[in-house]
Structure formats: C-alpha cells, structure tokens
Motif scaffolding. Structure first.
Motif, mmCIF file in Angstrom:
data_model
loop_
_atom_site.group_PDB
_atom_site.id
_atom_site.type_symbol
_atom_site.label_atom_id
_atom_site.label_comp_id
_atom_site.label_asym_id
_atom_site.label_seq_id
_atom_site.Cartn_x
_atom_site.Cartn_y
_atom_site.Cartn_z
ATOM 1 N N ALA A 23 -0.484 -0.162 9.708
ATOM 2 C CA ALA A 23 -1.592 -0.601 8.855
ATOM 3 C C ALA A 23 -1.862 0.413 7.755
ATOM 4 N N SER A 25 -4.643 0.497 4.568
ATOM 5 C CA SER A 25 -5.718 -0.222 3.899
ATOM 6 C C SER A 25 -5.340 -0.512 2.451
ATOM 7 N N GLN A 100 -4.934 -6.333 11.187
ATOM 8 C CA GLN A 100 -5.623 -5.237 11.888
ATOM 9 C C GLN A 100 -7.133 -5.420 11.717
ATOM 10 N N GLY A 322 4.550 4.162 7.833
ATOM 11 C CA GLY A 322 3.474 3.964 6.869
ATOM 12 C C GLY A 322 3.932 4.325 5.473
ATOM 13 N N ARG A 323 3.695 5.600 5.092
ATOM 14 C CA ARG A 323 3.948 6.024 3.709
ATOM 15 C C ARG A 323 5.376 5.768 3.232
#
Ligand SMILES: Cc1cc2nc3c(=O)[nH]c(=O)nc-3n(C[C@H](O)[C@H](O)[C@H](O)COP(=O)(O)O)c2cc1C
Length: 406
Positions: A23, A25, A100, A322-323
């Motif tokens: 997840a 945002s 999420q 993620g990144r």
C-alpha cells in the motif's frame, strides 16, 4: 523460480505469482474524497507491471478522520465515483486488487483533526506534537461504531470490484494504537492485557468477514514491533499473528514502526546485517514457526537474490514492494522475464541535514511520482527532492488555510 509460482490463500483464491505492490497512499482523491480517472491510469500501469497482487493506498473508513487531505473514503452515505474504472484497470492481466482500509486515530494532522481520537489521550512525542494534536480517548460506543465502519467499507470495496481487502494494522494508525501498551492505557476490555489490546483488531476482522463472506480475501498489515520503549513487542506481535490466523486471516503482511520510529522505511544497517536486505526478515522467520497463514514481507527488498532467498527459506510467501514499484512500475515483469534489473531506490536528500531529519521526504517525493503516473507520465527518478518538499509545504499551507476558513 518460486517468484513465478501461484499461491492459494485460505479462502480459496489464488494469486498468480509472489509479487505484491504494498500500500502507498495516493492522496489523489477529488474533492469530497471521491475517485477519479487518475486512479485507473495509475493502477493500469501497475497491473501491466507483472505483480500478482496490488494493494491500494490507505482508504479511510470515516471522512471525519483522515490521514491526508485527499484520501479516498468508503463510508455509508458517500456515493463514490470512478471506482469501477479503477478496479477494472487494476484487475487487468488477472491481477488481484485489494483495498487497504484504515482509520488514522491520533495520526491525523492538526489541520485535518483539531481533536483526533485514540484508545487513550496520549500525545505523539516532540517534534510530532507540532503537527498532531493530543487525542481524546474513544468511548465504548465510538469504538463499536468504528469497527462497524470497517465492515461497511469492506462491503463497499467488494461492491465496487476490489477482489480483497487489507486492514491497516501497522505503522501507528488506530488498529496499531490499540495493540500498543504505550498508546493504549485503557483499563476496560479494550486495554491492559494483550488479549484486550488485540480485541479491536480481531473485532475489525470479524466485522469485515461478516460483510464480505468466507471466500473473499481479507488480510492485515501488522507491525513486527513498534520499536518504541514500552510499545508493541515482537512477542506481542507473534501472539496476535496466532490469534488472527486462527480466526481465518488470508494474508499477513509484516512491516514495523510508526511515525515516532520510522522503521518501515529502513534505517542505516550494521555491516553484519547488510546482506539481508529485507528489514523484517528475521522476525518473519520467527513468525513462520507459529503460523501456516501466508506471510507477505515488505520493506527493503531490492534485488532478485534477496527476494529468492526469502522465498527459498520459506520465511515468507509473498514479496512486498513499495518504492521500487514507484520508480520502476515494470520491475516484477522484468524480473520474471529474467532481465538483470535491480531496484533504483536510494537514500533521498535535500542537501540540508535538518530538513532531511525532520521532514517525511520519502512520502512527499514518492507521492509526487505516484501523481505523475496518475497523469499518464513516467516516473522521474531525477526529480529534485528539495522541490518536492517545497511543493508539499506550499500545498499543506493552502489546505490548512482552507480548513480554517471553512
Ligand atoms: C509514498 C508512500 C506512501 C505510503 N503509504 C502507505 C499506506 O497508505 N499504507 C501502508 O500500509 N504503507 C504505506 N507506505 C509504506 C509502504 O507500503 C512500505 O511498507 C514501505 O515503503 C517499505 O517498503 P519498500 O522498502 O519496498 O519501499 C507508504 C510508503 C510510501 C513511500
């Protein structure tokens, strides 16, 4: 290669491979916390990028409790828009797309929440007390109402085409605040013993399950620990994993830390531990011994060797990224095709030490890259970190001003 093998979850649903986008945002909703075409554009890019599972950025269950001004909200009475085109795009190529669900508790900034709520009236420590107000303690009826909200939000997610949901139980938000003896000082059935502190997470799970049925994936993101004196410990976390597994959780994602101790983004490592790139791998190995529930491990994965090692030792079943997927949305596809690629995630710096230390650079810089992709552009790894900080400060100022005026 195990990375390319499917994984069947306890509810019977199968993920096509072992890559998951964790997840992140988006903070990209239209006015009124509504969806818009940018979400479809962004998630089409990721569903073409090869991961078997995409988990959305946190979607809030209450429009009066936000982490960021442009969060998507799923709640009763709020008619959403643009969500079906988002889920359609995110599900292309047989990709799973999970929503999420989150409530920020005390981690809702001053300009959004004059008085945030939390298990207990414990403020975040300096310097965060400049950004977040001291929360007030939730009443029993409010706790029950928030639990019901998670169930309602999950039903909305299912209705709009998401193929699963994940509870945000990590990083210091409300579920994680209940788990922590530092943040939760209650003396009623929601605090004190670990059994009481985990009641909120368990009830949120049950409320969601009642709303989505037995064959719909429900997962949770959980901290290995808060890395805070008197906080949620590894021992606590393992007991929570056992309980949630017994209840029927489909996938447990392991992370760690909170706003006060940002372990989820990685810390400089000792030379001896540098070889193990995933931040919470050792904890995951311990958890593996107490549960058969599929485990997803997120934080720090950068190389094919690192990922293969974690899967080969059965420490985890799914690799969370993620990144890396913001800088290179096609990373999983390239690795599965045998290309010799490596994550390009690097330590970000503005060139000013105190700014680097006190500003959430990782969030602001990566959010801007996400916004680029939402506009149909490629990410720009060369984008100035300082410019992204200034841009964020400017837009937060405007937001704060708008709130004061309205
Ligand atoms: C811009 C940004 C936003 C994030 N938002 C969320 C979020 O909404 N929910 C969440 O559970 N984690 C969030 N995270 C944390 C990531 O899911 C992940 O745990 C973290 O980036 C470590 O993984 P990595 O080393 O692969 O990047 C966010 C991270 C970034 C960079």
């Amino acid at each position: 290669m195990k990375l390319s093998t499917p994984l069947t979850l306890p509810c019977g649903v199968t993920l096509k491979n072992r890559f998951a986008k964790s997840a992140m945002s988006e903070n990209m909703a239209s006015s009124g916390h509504l969806g818009n075409p940018k979400f479809a554009t962004l998630y089409r890019r990721w569903s073409n990028g090869g991961a078997g599972l995409l988990i959305t950025g946190n979607i809030m269950v209450d429009s009066s409790a936000l982490g960021e001004p442009h969060n998507i909200v799923f709640e009763k009475g709020l008619e959403q828009q643009g969500i079906k085109s988002w889920t359609g795009a995110g599900r292309e190529n047989e990709t799973h797309l999970w929503a999420q669900l989150n409530h920020p508790g005390k981690q809702s900034p001053k300009f959004l929440s004059p008085t945030p709520v939390a298990p207990s009236a414990v403020a975040l420590k300096a310097p965060l007390d400049k950004i977040f107000n001291k929360p007030r303690e939730l009443r029993e009826d409010e706790i029950l109402a928030i639990i019901a909200r998670f169930g309602i939000a999950a039903a909305i997610a299912k209705d709009h085409g998401f193929t699963g949901v994940q509870i945000h139980g990590a990083h210091g938000y409300l579920v994680s605040q209940f788990l922590s003896p530092h943040h939760n000082r209650r003396e009623d059935r929601w605090g004190g013993s670990l059994e009481n502190r985990m009641r909120f997470a368990c009830e949120v799970y049950k409320s969601i399950r009642e709303n989505v049925g037995a064959d719909f994936p429900v997962g949770i993101k959980l901290n290995s620990a808060d890395f805070q004196k008197g906080g949620f410990s590894e021992e606590d976390s393992m007991e929570v994993v056992k309980e949630l597994s017994a209840l029927g959780m489909d996938l447990i994602e392991i992370s760690g830390g909170n706003y006060e101790s940002q372990e989820m983004m990685g810390k400089p490592k000792k030379e001896s531990t540098k070889k193990r790139e995933a931040y919470f791998l050792e904890y995951c190995e311990k958890v593996r011994k107490v549960t058969d529930t599929p485990l997803m491990l997120t934080g720090g994965f950068r190389t094919l060797d690192g990922m293969n090692e974690a899967l080969a030792t059965d420490s985890c079943d799914v690799i969370g990224l993620g990144r890396s997927l913001v800088i290179n949305p096609e990373f999983p596809k390239q690795l599965l095709a045998g290309e010799s690629v490596k994550s390009e995630v690097q330590q970000l710096t503005t060139g000013f030490k105190s700014l680097d230390k006190n500003f959430p650079l990782e969030i602001t810089w990566y959010t801007q890259q996400i916004h680029r992709m939402g506009q149909g552009k490629d990410p720009d790894p060369k984008q100035s970190v300082l410019a992204s900080v200034l841009h964020t400060l400017f837009s937060m100022g405007i937001q704060g001003l708008k709130r004061v005026r309205s």
